[in-house]
Motif scaffolding. Structure first.
Motif, PDB file in Angstrom:
ATOM      1  N   MET A   1     -93.539   8.303   1.709  1.00  0.00           N
ATOM      2  CA  MET A   1     -93.971   7.454   0.604  1.00  0.00           C
ATOM      3  C   MET A   1     -94.798   6.254   1.092  1.00  0.00           C
ATOM      4  O   MET A   1     -95.783   5.863   0.493  1.00  0.00           O
ATOM      5  N   ARG A   2     -94.385   5.672   2.220  1.00  0.00           N
ATOM      6  CA  ARG A   2     -95.094   4.535   2.798  1.00  0.00           C
ATOM      7  C   ARG A   2     -96.559   4.904   3.076  1.00  0.00           C
ATOM      8  O   ARG A   2     -97.472   4.119   2.806  1.00  0.00           O
ATOM      9  N   TYR A   3     -96.774   6.109   3.591  1.00  0.00           N
ATOM     10  CA  TYR A   3     -98.133   6.514   3.949  1.00  0.00           C
ATOM     11  C   TYR A   3     -98.962   6.852   2.703  1.00  0.00           C
ATOM     12  O   TYR A   3    -100.168   6.647   2.680  1.00  0.00           O
ATOM     13  N   LEU A   4     -98.299   7.338   1.661  1.00  0.00           N
ATOM     14  CA  LEU A   4     -98.997   7.581   0.403  1.00  0.00           C
ATOM     15  C   LEU A   4     -99.486   6.263  -0.180  1.00  0.00           C
ATOM     16  O   LEU A   4    -100.640   6.141  -0.606  1.00  0.00           O
ATOM     17  N   PHE A   5     -98.603   5.252  -0.193  1.00  0.00           N
ATOM     18  CA  PHE A   5     -98.999   3.942  -0.691  1.00  0.00           C
ATOM     19  C   PHE A   5    -100.140   3.370   0.152  1.00  0.00           C
ATOM     20  O   PHE A   5    -101.049   2.727  -0.360  1.00  0.00           O
ATOM     21  N   SER A   6    -100.082   3.576   1.462  1.00  0.00           N
ATOM     22  CA  SER A   6    -101.133   3.078   2.343  1.00  0.00           C
ATOM     23  C   SER A   6    -102.466   3.756   2.029  1.00  0.00           C
ATOM     24  O   SER A   6    -103.525   3.121   2.037  1.00  0.00           O
ATOM     25  N   PHE A   7    -102.408   5.051   1.727  1.00  0.00           N
ATOM     26  CA  PHE A   7    -103.635   5.765   1.355  1.00  0.00           C
ATOM     27  C   PHE A   7    -104.199   5.215   0.051  1.00  0.00           C
ATOM     28  O   PHE A   7    -105.411   5.027  -0.088  1.00  0.00           O
ATOM     29  N   ILE A   8    -103.313   4.930  -0.908  1.00  0.00           N
ATOM     30  CA  ILE A   8    -103.761   4.335  -2.176  1.00  0.00           C
ATOM     31  C   ILE A   8    -104.414   2.976  -1.911  1.00  0.00           C
ATOM     32  O   ILE A   8    -105.443   2.633  -2.494  1.00  0.00           O
ATOM     33  N   GLY A   9    -103.816   2.205  -0.984  1.00  0.00           N
ATOM     34  CA  GLY A   9    -104.399   0.920  -0.615  1.00  0.00           C
ATOM     35  C   GLY A   9    -105.772   1.068   0.004  1.00  0.00           C
ATOM     36  O   GLY A   9    -106.679   0.267  -0.248  1.00  0.00           O
ATOM     37  N   LEU A  10    -105.953   2.109   0.799  1.00  0.00           N
ATOM     38  CA  LEU A  10    -107.251   2.384   1.414  1.00  0.00           C
ATOM     39  C   LEU A  10    -108.290   2.719   0.348  1.00  0.00           C
ATOM     40  O   LEU A  10    -109.422   2.222   0.381  1.00  0.00           O
ATOM     41  N   VAL A  11    -107.912   3.559  -0.611  1.00  0.00           N
ATOM     42  CA  VAL A  11    -108.826   3.925  -1.698  1.00  0.00           C
ATOM     43  C   VAL A  11    -109.212   2.689  -2.507  1.00  0.00           C
ATOM     44  O   VAL A  11    -110.381   2.473  -2.839  1.00  0.00           O
ATOM     45  N   TYR A 130     -95.460 -11.506 -10.674  1.00  0.00           N
ATOM     46  CA  TYR A 130     -95.881 -10.105 -10.610  1.00  0.00           C
ATOM     47  C   TYR A 130     -96.591  -9.845  -9.285  1.00  0.00           C
ATOM     48  O   TYR A 130     -96.408 -10.536  -8.323  1.00  0.00           O
ATOM     49  N   ASP A 131     -97.446  -8.827  -9.272  1.00  0.00           N
ATOM     50  CA  ASP A 131     -98.271  -8.461  -8.121  1.00  0.00           C
ATOM     51  C   ASP A 131     -97.421  -7.864  -7.003  1.00  0.00           C
ATOM     52  O   ASP A 131     -97.132  -8.494  -5.986  1.00  0.00           O
ATOM     53  N   PHE A 132     -97.024  -6.615  -7.203  1.00  0.00           N
ATOM     54  CA  PHE A 132     -96.174  -5.910  -6.254  1.00  0.00           C
ATOM     55  C   PHE A 132     -97.042  -5.026  -5.366  1.00  0.00           C
ATOM     56  O   PHE A 132     -97.701  -4.109  -5.859  1.00  0.00           O
ATOM     57  N   TRP A 163     -90.467   7.359 -16.908  1.00  0.00           N
ATOM     58  CA  TRP A 163     -89.906   8.529 -16.227  1.00  0.00           C
ATOM     59  C   TRP A 163     -90.674   8.880 -14.962  1.00  0.00           C
ATOM     60  O   TRP A 163     -90.123   9.466 -14.032  1.00  0.00           O
ATOM     61  N   TYR A 164     -91.942   8.487 -14.924  1.00  0.00           N
ATOM     62  CA  TYR A 164     -92.774   8.805 -13.763  1.00  0.00           C
ATOM     63  C   TYR A 164     -92.907   7.614 -12.803  1.00  0.00           C
ATOM     64  O   TYR A 164     -93.682   7.660 -11.858  1.00  0.00           O
ATOM     65  N   GLY A 165     -92.149   6.547 -13.042  1.00  0.00           N
ATOM     66  CA  GLY A 165     -92.317   5.336 -12.246  1.00  0.00           C
ATOM     67  C   GLY A 165     -91.268   5.124 -11.169  1.00  0.00           C
ATOM     68  O   GLY A 165     -91.096   4.000 -10.669  1.00  0.00           O
ATOM     69  N   GLY A 166     -90.572   6.183 -10.788  1.00  0.00           N
ATOM     70  CA  GLY A 166     -89.479   6.027  -9.824  1.00  0.00           C
ATOM     71  C   GLY A 166     -89.897   5.416  -8.501  1.00  0.00           C
ATOM     72  O   GLY A 166     -89.170   4.603  -7.914  1.00  0.00           O
ATOM     73  N   ALA A 167     -91.074   5.780  -8.000  1.00  0.00           N
ATOM     74  CA  ALA A 167     -91.532   5.250  -6.714  1.00  0.00           C
ATOM     75  C   ALA A 167     -91.745   3.750  -6.789  1.00  0.00           C
ATOM     76  O   ALA A 167     -91.479   3.018  -5.832  1.00  0.00           O
ATOM     77  N   TYR A 168     -92.206   3.288  -7.946  1.00  0.00           N
ATOM     78  CA  TYR A 168     -92.430   1.850  -8.090  1.00  0.00           C
ATOM     79  C   TYR A 168     -91.124   1.109  -8.374  1.00  0.00           C
ATOM     80  O   TYR A 168     -90.941  -0.034  -7.953  1.00  0.00           O
ATOM     81  N   LYS A 169     -90.198   1.763  -9.075  1.00  0.00           N
ATOM     82  CA  LYS A 169     -88.891   1.137  -9.279  1.00  0.00           C
ATOM     83  C   LYS A 169     -88.191   0.920  -7.948  1.00  0.00           C
ATOM     84  O   LYS A 169     -87.474  -0.075  -7.758  1.00  0.00           O
ATOM     85  N   ARG A 170     -88.404   1.845  -7.017  1.00  0.00           N
ATOM     86  CA  ARG A 170     -87.833   1.706  -5.669  1.00  0.00           C
ATOM     87  C   ARG A 170     -88.252   0.383  -5.034  1.00  0.00           C
ATOM     88  O   ARG A 170     -87.483  -0.230  -4.274  1.00  0.00           O
ATOM     89  N   LEU A 171     -89.452  -0.100  -5.351  1.00  0.00           N
ATOM     90  CA  LEU A 171     -89.944  -1.337  -4.750  1.00  0.00           C
ATOM     91  C   LEU A 171     -89.099  -2.541  -5.154  1.00  0.00           C
ATOM     92  O   LEU A 171     -88.992  -3.509  -4.392  1.00  0.00           O
ATOM     93  N   LEU A 172     -88.515  -2.484  -6.336  1.00  0.00           N
ATOM     94  CA  LEU A 172     -87.705  -3.614  -6.787  1.00  0.00           C
ATOM     95  C   LEU A 172     -86.464  -3.792  -5.914  1.00  0.00           C
ATOM     96  O   LEU A 172     -85.912  -4.895  -5.828  1.00  0.00           O
ATOM     97  N   LEU A 188     -81.863  -5.531 -18.282  1.00  0.00           N
ATOM     98  CA  LEU A 188     -82.692  -4.346 -18.045  1.00  0.00           C
ATOM     99  C   LEU A 188     -82.638  -3.921 -16.580  1.00  0.00           C
ATOM    100  O   LEU A 188     -82.469  -2.730 -16.267  1.00  0.00           O
ATOM    101  N   LEU A 189     -82.758  -4.868 -15.679  1.00  0.00           N
ATOM    102  CA  LEU A 189     -82.687  -4.545 -14.256  1.00  0.00           C
ATOM    103  C   LEU A 189     -81.311  -4.004 -13.881  1.00  0.00           C
ATOM    104  O   LEU A 189     -81.185  -3.065 -13.092  1.00  0.00           O
ATOM    105  N   GLY A 190     -80.272  -4.599 -14.465  1.00  0.00           N
ATOM    106  CA  GLY A 190     -78.918  -4.132 -14.191  1.00  0.00           C
ATOM    107  C   GLY A 190     -78.698  -2.689 -14.607  1.00  0.00           C
ATOM    108  O   GLY A 190     -78.004  -1.928 -13.921  1.00  0.00           O
ATOM    109  N   LYS A 191     -79.297  -2.292 -15.729  1.00  0.00           N
ATOM    110  CA  LYS A 191     -79.166  -0.912 -16.198  1.00  0.00           C
ATOM    111  C   LYS A 191     -79.767   0.083 -15.208  1.00  0.00           C
ATOM    112  O   LYS A 191     -79.370   1.246 -15.166  1.00  0.00           O
ATOM    113  N   HIS A 192     -80.713  -0.394 -14.416  1.00  0.00           N
ATOM    114  CA  HIS A 192     -81.379   0.475 -13.451  1.00  0.00           C
ATOM    115  C   HIS A 192     -80.860   0.235 -12.027  1.00  0.00           C
ATOM    116  O   HIS A 192     -81.496   0.646 -11.061  1.00  0.00           O
ATOM    117  N   GLY A 193     -79.723  -0.434 -11.920  1.00  0.00           N
ATOM    118  CA  GLY A 193     -79.077  -0.604 -10.629  1.00  0.00           C
ATOM    119  C   GLY A 193     -79.748  -1.592  -9.704  1.00  0.00           C
ATOM    120  O   GLY A 193     -79.576  -1.520  -8.476  1.00  0.00           O
TER     121      GLY A 193
END
Length: 412
Positions: A1-11, A130-132, A163-172, A188-193
């Motif tokens: 996942m780290r490398y995918l995010f890095s590729f997105i950063g490169l783009v 903001y700005d994650f 439902w498709y934002g799990g990778a970004y929720k992981r950042l929290l 809201l944050l508590g509901k998502h652990g």
């Protein structure tokens, strides 16, 4: 996942480089990024105790500023490194004296992130609202550097909770502690652990109070406002966009009892000329105003940055721009002066705007006709206007104190 995010950063970085060809802001950002490493090497003290603050733009900077200034005053051993993503923040505050080093945020790529953190060696990192940036957050977590999110606010519709934002929720989960503005965000944050989370409030209220207490005296603006008819008022249009300006200028042209101070969000020559082309009463730009010509003017166009927060004091009503576009700008900046606040219909994402309306210190309008009706009542019914003024000022005072609560918890 780290490398995918890095590729997105490169783009993303590549797209910014491409935009340099036709976008002035992209050019400023790219030129600023070229200087990042030299500025860091020249400003970072080896072995020093550094706290890294990141702000997306100017608004987030103003929210983080009370914390920077409190830490600088009470814990002088710390050195502050401040990064911006947007040119609209960096170019305005690149000489801010409350930070030791100010640079653009490097590209969110693994190599750049590691280079940045190797140079800065922060004892803690503080992201404002903001700005994650995924690679930065994941690397901070990997290095076990305490990382905080302050003055944040969350809604169920945000990407993290889709439902498709799990990778970004992981950042929290990368944050050591999240300080939110309201109880709804904590729940809201508590509901998502996601924990620990503390309701600390919005540091922006502390900032606007400090600005109020240190407000600049602007003699020419004061003189302009003093000549308003006794049965009229001064409207300050702050951070206005074309749809806001259309409403304000239309009313101004037809009502000689009203004087207008207009501070557009964009002050490039083309936009200012567009505003001027619609004015039918005497006007002057602030940069051209003098004691000998200001008395003859009915509209004052603020063609410089950095003054709006002090200018609001000279109005009896403030119209905050952005409400007919992506969203309103800084309402507390005006409300702190006890000025009734008006804005367009797109304010729902802004907690302070909703609460100001509920308290009676702010109003929303959806058309020129609604604006006219409201202004006419504020002019004719002095008691109504004074009640709105008190409500606006009281709201700001009762919501202060977030800076104290956060700083006491992260620095012990």
């Amino acid at each position: 996942m780290r490398y995918l995010f890095s590729f997105i950063g490169l783009v993303y970085s590549s797209l910014i480089k491409l935009a340099v060809l036709f976008n002035p802001k992209a050019r400023m950002m790219e030129r600023g990024r070229w200087k990042v490493w030299g500025k860091l090497r020249g400003g970072i003290v080896p072995g020093g105790r550094h706290i890294w603050f990141h702000a997306a733009s100017l608004g987030e900077f103003e929210q983080g500023r009370p914390m920077m200034e409190r830490i600088r005053a009470e814990y002088p051993d710390y050195r502050i490194v401040l990064t911006f993503f947007s040119p609209s923040g960096y170019e305005v505050r690149k000489n801010y004296e409350g930070a030791d080093v100010i640079v653009y945020l490097p590209a969110d790529r693994i190599s750049r992130v590691r280079k940045f953190l190797d140079l800065v060696q922060p004892e803690m990192a503080i992201f404002i609202k903001y700005d994650f940036w995924p690679c930065f957050l994941l690397e901070l977590e990997r290095r076990q550097i305490p990382t905080y999110l302050v003055s944040s606010i969350f809604r169920p519709t945000q990407l993290f909770f889709r439902w498709y934002g799990g990778a970004y929720k992981r950042l929290l989960h990368c944050f050591t502690h999240i300080f939110v503005q309201d109880e709804a965000s904590r729940i809201l944050l508590g509901k998502h652990g996601i924990d620990p989370v503390t309701v600390a409030g919005d540091t922006r209220f502390d900032r606007v109070i400090s600005v109020y207490e240190a407000r600049k005296s602007l003699p020419l603006v004061e003189r302009f406002a003093a000549t308003v008819p006794e049965d009229g008022l001064v409207i300050v249009g702050g951070s206005s966009w074309p749809p806001d300006e259309e409403i304000l200028v239309r009313y101004f042209n037809r009502n000689p009892k009203v004087k207008l101070i207009l501070a557009p969000h964009e002050i490039d020559k083309e936009h200012l000329l567009q505003i001027i082309s619609h004015l039918r009463r005497p006007f002057i730009r602030l940069s051209e105003a003098t004691e000998s010509n200001i008395d003859r003017q009915d509209c004052l166009i603020v063609d410089s940055f950095g003054l709006l927060s002090s200018i609001y004091r000279y109005g009896q009503v403030a119209f905050i721009g952005g409400g007919f576009g992506k969203g309103i700008h800084n309402t507390p900046e005006a409300a702190v002066y006890g000025v009734p606040v008006i804005f367009g219909p797109r304010y729902e994402k802004f907690k302070e705007a909703r609460e100001l309306i509920a308290e009676g210190g702010a109003f929303t309008v959806s058309s020129a006709e609604e604006f006219t009706s409201l202004i006419e009542r504020l002019i004719s019914d002095k008691g109504y206007r004074e009640a709105a003024s008190r409500a606006a000022a009281d709201y700001i005072r009762t919501h202060a104190g977030a800076t104290e609560r956060i700083v006491r918890q992260i620095i012990r």
